[in-house]
Motif scaffolding. Structure first.
Motif, PDB file in Angstrom:
ATOM      1  N   LEU A 271      17.625  72.675  43.720  1.00  0.00           N
ATOM      2  CA  LEU A 271      16.796  73.667  44.399  1.00  0.00           C
ATOM      3  C   LEU A 271      15.363  73.601  43.902  1.00  0.00           C
ATOM      4  CD1 LEU A 271      19.288  76.642  44.324  1.00  0.00           C
ATOM      5  CD2 LEU A 271      18.323  75.712  46.396  1.00  0.00           C
ATOM      6  N   LEU A 272      15.202  73.388  42.584  1.00  0.00           N
ATOM      7  CA  LEU A 272      13.854  73.319  42.021  1.00  0.00           C
ATOM      8  C   LEU A 272      13.107  72.110  42.588  1.00  0.00           C
ATOM      9  CD1 LEU A 272      14.369  74.247  38.279  1.00  0.00           C
ATOM     10  CD2 LEU A 272      12.997  75.476  39.929  1.00  0.00           C
ATOM     11  N   ASP A 273      13.840  70.999  42.783  1.00  0.00           N
ATOM     12  CA  ASP A 273      13.200  69.813  43.346  1.00  0.00           C
ATOM     13  C   ASP A 273      12.717  70.056  44.763  1.00  0.00           C
ATOM     14  OD1 ASP A 273      13.578  68.415  41.067  1.00  0.00           O
ATOM     15  OD2 ASP A 273      15.468  67.497  41.695  1.00  0.00           O
ATOM     16  N   LYS A 274      13.467  70.866  45.485  1.00  0.00           N
ATOM     17  CA  LYS A 274      13.159  71.066  46.899  1.00  0.00           C
ATOM     18  C   LYS A 274      12.263  72.271  47.149  1.00  0.00           C
ATOM     19  CE  LYS A 274      16.731  69.128  49.801  1.00  0.00           C
ATOM     20  NZ  LYS A 274      17.728  69.510  50.804  1.00  0.00           N
ATOM     21  N   LEU A 275      11.934  73.017  46.120  1.00  0.00           N
ATOM     22  CA  LEU A 275      11.234  74.301  46.274  1.00  0.00           C
ATOM     23  C   LEU A 275       9.972  74.158  47.125  1.00  0.00           C
ATOM     24  CD1 LEU A 275      11.325  77.269  45.233  1.00  0.00           C
ATOM     25  CD2 LEU A 275       9.856  76.542  43.387  1.00  0.00           C
ATOM     26  N   PRO A 276       9.936  74.787  48.298  1.00  0.00           N
ATOM     27  CA  PRO A 276       8.762  74.635  49.165  1.00  0.00           C
ATOM     28  C   PRO A 276       7.608  75.536  48.732  1.00  0.00           C
ATOM     29  CG  PRO A 276      10.380  76.013  50.223  1.00  0.00           C
ATOM     30  CD  PRO A 276      10.951  75.646  48.901  1.00  0.00           C
ATOM     31  N   LYS A 277       6.415  75.220  49.237  1.00  0.00           N
ATOM     32  CA  LYS A 277       5.253  76.067  48.956  1.00  0.00           C
ATOM     33  C   LYS A 277       5.156  77.159  50.019  1.00  0.00           C
ATOM     34  CE  LYS A 277       2.674  73.645  45.724  1.00  0.00           C
ATOM     35  NZ  LYS A 277       3.809  72.858  45.330  1.00  0.00           N
ATOM     36  N   GLY A 278       4.398  78.182  49.712  1.00  0.00           N
ATOM     37  CA  GLY A 278       4.204  79.225  50.710  1.00  0.00           C
ATOM     38  C   GLY A 278       4.295  80.613  50.106  1.00  0.00           C
ATOM     39  N   GLU A 279       4.436  81.586  50.977  1.00  0.00           N
ATOM     40  CA  GLU A 279       4.516  82.968  50.539  1.00  0.00           C
ATOM     41  C   GLU A 279       5.896  83.253  49.935  1.00  0.00           C
ATOM     42  OE1 GLU A 279       2.475  85.916  50.762  1.00  0.00           O
ATOM     43  OE2 GLU A 279       1.002  84.299  50.678  1.00  0.00           O
ATOM     44  N   ALA A 280       5.918  84.144  48.953  1.00  0.00           N
ATOM     45  CA  ALA A 280       7.202  84.492  48.349  1.00  0.00           C
ATOM     46  C   ALA A 280       7.672  85.869  48.791  1.00  0.00           C
ATOM     47  CB  ALA A 280       7.118  84.447  46.837  1.00  0.00           C
ATOM     48  N   TYR A 281       6.856  86.572  49.518  1.00  0.00           N
ATOM     49  CA  TYR A 281       7.312  87.877  49.996  1.00  0.00           C
ATOM     50  C   TYR A 281       6.572  88.235  51.266  1.00  0.00           C
ATOM     51  CZ  TYR A 281       3.248  89.025  47.152  1.00  0.00           C
ATOM     52  OH  TYR A 281       2.023  89.028  46.573  1.00  0.00           O
TER      53      TYR A 281
END
Lengths: 365, 172, 201
Positions: A271-281
């Motif tokens: 999951l950490l490898d795939k973690l996308p960028k963007g808003e978290a909330y």
């Protein structure tokens, strides 16, 4: 032989949590066991009816002390479904990582309890220390060691701090490097086998009939996991396996716990490898004036103990009309425990109870 | 079988009178029926494959003066589409002197749920083998989970009335 | 807590000769292992290697007969109160009670729950409180060092208070729990109190 009534708990060293069992024994053999819960009943679901949608977040996480995070997830998911809030993709990944960390922490706590019960003090101390390392991560992320209140309708409360992903990796490497030690001292130990093999055996039919979920079910050879059947958060984005054993006794259950922990750690790395960028909330409406239209929902997830569900009803007001948690320990502790203890010896009560993974606050609520 | 919910809906409609079903039939399906039909329907659903009783819940509808019983079922076996489906079986019973039939003979884990509802809502489940107190120690005039039970007033009347034990100074 | 009184003085031989009782009490606080609430989740870290409560002489023990420190970890429901009172009465004197977490102090977040008692000190005497939800393991150690100070000064006298006001405590307990099935611990005290009240009245 004469039958004797024996009270096991609530004040008892072998009892994990505030729970009590009345045993009818004949010599060393248990004839009948009666679970006696209610020592931790606080009427949560009634209290939730008197607090607003947002005020309930500090409350729900206190239902299960060992892993409050899945409780938060359940409530957040239910509120999102009722109010129609979308969760950003990054938040879904963060949720999954966070929940898997919580699962590892909870399993380590379970391992502490179980190893302590059998007298493997060294392993118990290791497990508790490693759980503390995970709690340190939580503390950095949320500010709280035990209760985090991190999940929120529409995402998570705040994004990962800088360099946090690296710290998750290094912590998990620290814990993972000790897996051979755990195996040598505990899991491949003959003493553990002798104490746990064939104890508290459940057939698959019995388990299904009495509503078993989680490890208890997976230890009887059934591949069932809500994360697979009804994926939530980001569990459908990565590959992972459901660990299964076939014997249905305490030994298999603890092995399933071990395999699940390792699978969780692998999953966090993916999951950490795939973690996308963007808003978290995502912004939610003003919590003081927030009203949710009349509707109802049943959501479920896989907590570290099994299927956890929440039936949430809104009557169009600013407070829930009814909330009812379906907790995995409920059936395990009140139905299966009574069956599994029959014809076992008194010395194995704690052994069976902890291997069934019962947490008392979850039963009483 | 792509959508087991649709098929089940048709089957239920043909078998039982005066029921109404809601939901998309994919993840959740709500079935409402008369209270006499509930036990038959539970055993029918169990035979169909919905053999996991997840929850028995109750909602107090004070405005309609009824208690709404909710049985949530899902399945252990079956294909993925079947396992995804949760059935919410609902029925209403009157609030005054509520009585219902027990489901303990159909589902092995129904017993504690019914004991809980007996205690918190005052529903009498007929035929239940042991309807003993589960959680509570004190006795309450109104079962505490009903809407007309005011916990804040109860706390004021009971817990706040007990005096502090203090000798000379401080709180009395 | 001043710096002097909170200091660990277990190597101070003179003090051991001067007041052996107090010193013995201070450095062998045996905590009763009773999970009364959710605060118990912080006790395993406290007693295992990372925080290691044994440095402070605190170890968990199995039965109330061996214990002299009772940590009330978290909220107290009505059903648990009965067992807390029984366990407390079984502990040998001198005994110390510490309320762990906000809930036994004034109800905490369960202030409007129908099944938790709000103020623990209405039912048994409490020597100290640890505020917070959840208090950290360090807070347990702060509480323990505070308790040392209190023992040194002769102020940790909850058990004497229980003896003195037993009738009042018992009355409060019976108001919540109904008639208690065990006989009063100090039967004479009630008469004493009545006669004292008569004199005062």
């Amino acid at each position: 032989m004469r039958e004797l009534e024996l009270y096991f708990g609530p004040q008892h060293l072998g009892m994990v949590g505030n729970f009590s069992i009345t045993l009818q024994v004949e010599g060393d053999r248990i004839v009948k066991a009666t679970a006696n819960p209610g020592f931790l009943h606080r009427g949560f679901e009634k209290l939730m009816e008197q607090r607003t949608w947002i005020q309930n977040f500090p409350l729900v996480c206190r239902i299960n002390v060992v892993e409050p995070d899945h409780m938060e997830l359940m409530y957040a998911m239910a509120v999102e479904k009722l109010a129609g809030i979308e969760v950003p993709e990054r938040a879904q990944f963060i949720r999954s990582i966070y929940l898997e960390l919580a699962r590892v922490g909870s399993h380590l706590f379970g391992l502490w309890a179980y190893a302590n019960m059998l007298g493997f003090d060294t392993v118990a101390n290791w497990a508790m220390y490693h759980r503390d390392l995970i709690l340190d991560l939580f503390e950095e992320l949320t500010g709280g060691r035990v209760y985090h209140i991190y999940l929120w309708p529409g995402g998570v409360r705040r994004d990962f701090p800088e360099g946090f992903e690296e710290r998750i990796r290094s912590t998990l490497h620290t814990i993972g490097s000790c897996v051979p030690d755990y195996d040598d001292t505990f899991f491949h130990n003959r003493l553990f086998y002798e104490r746990a093999h064939g104890v508290g055996k459940l057939s698959r039919e019995d388990a299904c009939r009495m509503g078993a979920v989680g490890q208890v079910l997976r230890a009887t050879g059934m591949k069932k996991d809500i994360r697979k059947t009804e994926p939530y958060a980001a569990y459908d984005q990565v590959d992972w396996e459901i660990p299964v054993r076939t014997d249905g006794d305490a030994y298999s259950r603890i092995w399933v716990v071990r395999d699940e922990m390792i699978e969780s750690v692998h999953m966090i790395f993916k999951l950490l490898d795939k973690l996308p960028k963007g808003e978290a909330y995502q912004r939610i409406p003003n919590p003081f004036k927030w009203k949710i239209p009349e509707s109802e929902v049943y959501v479920r997830c896989e907590s570290s103990r099994g299927e956890l569900g929440l039936y949430l009803v809104s009557d169009g007001g600013d407070k829930p009309c009814r909330a009812h948690f379906r907790t995995p320990s409920y059936s395990h502790g009140l139905t299966i425990l009574e069956k599994a203890l029959e014809n076992e010896s008194i010395a194995d009560v704690g052994n069976i109870m902890i291997s069934l993974y019962i947490t008392a606050p979850e039963i009483d609520r | 079988m792509k959508n087991p919910g649709k098929k089940l809906q048709d089957e239920l409609r043909s078998m039982f009178e005066s029921i109404s079903t809601e939901g998309d039939g994919e993840n959740r399906m709500t079935v409402k029926c008369r209270k006499e039909a509930v036990i038959t329907m539970l055993s029918f659903l169990k035979k169909t494959g919905f053999d996991h009783l997840a929850l028995i819940s109750c909602v107090d509808r004070l405005n309609d003066n009824v208690l709404e019983l909710v049985y949530i079922l899902s399945s252990y076996g079956g294909d993925v589409a079947m396992q995804k489906l949760n059935i919410l079986l609902k029925t209403t019973i009157p609030r005054e002197n509520p009585q219902f039939y027990t489901a303990t003979e159909i589902f092995g884990n129904a017993s504690p749920y019914e004991r809980e509802l007996h205690e918190l809502y005052g529903i009498l489940f007929r035929g239940h083998p042991r309807l003993t107190p589960l959680f509570l120690e004190r006795e309450y005039d109104i079962p505490p989970f009903r809407k007309d039970f005011d916990t804040r007033k109860y706390v004021k009347d009971v817990f706040d009335q007990i005096p502090f034990v203090d000798d000379k100074k401080g709180r009395t | 807590m001043t710096k002097k009184s909170g200091k660990m003085d277990r190597n101070n031989i003179g003090k051991w000769f001067k007041s052996p009782g107090n010193m013995g009490q201070k450095y062998s606080l045996h905590a009763l292992y009773f999970c009364t609430g959710c605060g118990i989740i912080e006790i395993p870290p406290t007693i295992t290697t990372r925080w290691d409560a044994e440095r402070f002489g605190v170890i968990p023990v199995a039965t109330p007969r061996q214990a002299n420190l009772f940590l009330i970890t978290g909220y107290v429901s009505v059903k648990t109160l009965r067992y807390i009172i029984r366990s407390y009465e079984q502990m040998p004197e001198p005994k110390y009670t510490v309320g762990f977490g906000s809930c036994p102090i004034n109800g905490g977040m369960y202030w409007d729950s129908y099944n938790t008692i709000k103020h623990l000190d209405k039912y048994i005497p409490v020597d100290g409180w640890i505020a917070g939800c959840m208090p950290r393991p360090e807070a347990v150690f702060v509480a323990v060092t505070h308790l040392w100070t209190l023992i040194d000064k002769g102020m940790a006298t909850g058990y004497l208070k229980y003896r003195e006001h037993y009738a009042k405590y018992r009355r409060n307990q019976e108001k919540i729990l109904g008639e208690l099935e065990w006989p009063p611990l100090f039967s004479k005290e009630e008469e004493n109190e009545k006669s004292r009240e008569k004199v005062a009245g």
